[in-house]
Design a protein around this motif. Structure first.
Motif, short mmCIF file in Angstrom:
data_model
loop_
_atom_site.label_atom_id
_atom_site.label_comp_id
_atom_site.label_asym_id
_atom_site.label_seq_id
_atom_site.Cartn_x
_atom_site.Cartn_y
_atom_site.Cartn_z
N VAL A 4 0.85 -1.18 0.00
CA VAL A 4 0.00 0.00 0.00
C VAL A 4 0.89 1.24 0.00
O VAL A 4 1.87 1.28 0.75
N PHE A 90 -4.76 5.37 8.19
CA PHE A 90 -3.99 4.29 7.59
C PHE A 90 -4.82 3.55 6.55
O PHE A 90 -5.94 3.11 6.84
N PHE A 104 -0.05 -2.51 6.05
CA PHE A 104 -0.38 -1.11 6.29
C PHE A 104 0.39 -0.17 5.38
O PHE A 104 1.55 -0.44 5.03
N GLY A 105 -0.23 0.95 5.06
CA GLY A 105 0.50 2.06 4.49
C GLY A 105 1.21 2.83 5.60
O GLY A 105 1.08 2.51 6.78
N THR A 106 1.97 3.84 5.20
CA THR A 106 2.77 4.59 6.16
C THR A 106 1.95 5.60 6.95
O THR A 106 2.46 6.17 7.91
#
Lengths: 114, 115
Positions: A4, A90, A104-106
Motif C-alpha cells: 500500500v 492508515f 499497512f500504508g505509512t
C-alpha cells in the motif's frame, strides 16, 4: 505480494472543506481494503472496508472511499472536514493468499485548520 | 461497544530483560494478532494465533518472541531478551474469523521503550 502506498504523509485542510486522502495498492489477488483512523492515545479504529461488493463504500463519520481497480486506488474522502477529524489515517490491504495478515500504508496525518 | 484492551499502556525496560505485553481480545473473537510500529515506520504484522496455535508469523517474529493464551480471556506477547530495536508501539487485534475480508479490531497499543 501486496503493498500500500499513501501518497501524502501530511494533509492540512480548513474546517468545512473537503478531505481527500490518497491510497494506491498493489496486490496479486483480489484485495480487501480498509481505512483505519488513529486519534492520539487511542487504538486503530475501522472507518470503512471494501471486500468486493459495492465499489463505493460508506463509513463512519461521513467518510467514504471508492475502489477503482483500473487505477489500483482506494482514496478516502469526506465532503466537509470537522475539527474532530484530526488524526492519523492508515490505508490497509489484505488478500486471499495471505489470509490474516494486514499490510499497512505509512499513514497520513490529517490536520484541520480552524 | 466491546473493545480490545491492552496493558500496560507504556512499559520501560532494560536491554536483555524479559517483557510480557497483555491483551484482552473481544470475547467472541477467535483470531488474535500482534502488530508493531517502530517510531516513524509502518505498522508491521508480527503473528496471528488461532485455536491455541500460531497460524502465521512474520520474519520479525523470531525465537525471542512468543505468544500465549494463558486463560480464556488474555492473549500475551513475550519478548525474552529485549533489544534496543524492540522499542516500538505494540498493537493487539482480534477478529471473529480469519478471512482476508474480516475486520480486525485493534487495541490502543503498548509503547515499549528499551533502554
Amino acid at each position: 505480494a501486496q503493498s500500500v502506498t499513501q501518497l501524502d504523509s501530511h494533509v492540512s485542510v480548513s474546517e468545512g472543506t473537503p478531505v481527500l486522502l490518497r491510497c494506491n495498492y498493489s496486490s496479486s489477488y483480489s484485495p480487501s481494503l480498509f481505512w483505519y483512523v488513529q486519534h492520539p492515545n487511542k487504538g486503530l479504529q475501522l472507518l470503512l472496508k471494501y471486500t468486493s461488493a459495492a465499489t463505493l463504500v460508506k463509513g463512519i463519520n461521513g467518510f467514504e472511499a471508492e475502489f477503482k481497480k483500473s487505477e489500483t486506488s482506494f482514496h478516502l474522502t469526506k465532503p466537509s472536514a470537522h475539527m474532530s477529524d484530526a488524526a492519523e489515517y492508515f490505508c490497509v490491504v489484505s488478500t486471499r493468499n495471505l489470509n490474516e495478515k494486514l499490510t499497512f500504508g505509512t499513514g497520513t496525518r490529517l490536520t484541520i485548520i480552524p | 461497544e466491546p473493545e480490545v484492551t491492552q496493558t500496560p499502556s507504556h512499559q520501560v525496560t532494560q536491554m536483555g530483560q524479559e517483557v510480557i505485553l497483555r491483551c484482552v481480545p473481544i470475547s467472541n473473537h477467535l483470531y488474535f494478532y500482534w502488530y508493531r510500529q517502530i517510531l516513524g515506520q509502518k505498522v508491521e504484522f508480527l503473528v496471528s494465533f488461532y485455536n491455541n496455535e500460531i497460524s502465521e508469523k512474520s520474519e520479525i517474529f523470531d525465537d525471542q518472541f512468543s505468544v500465549e493464551r494463558p486463560d480464556g480471556s488474555n492473549f500475551t506477547l513475550k519478548i525474552r531478551s529485549t533489544k534496543l530495536e524492540d522499542s516500538a508501539m505494540y498493537f493487539c487485534a482480534s477478529s471473529v474469523a480469519g478471512s482476508y475480508t474480516d475486520t480486525q479490531y485493534f487495541g490502543p497499543g503498548t509503547r515499549l521503550t528499551v533502554l
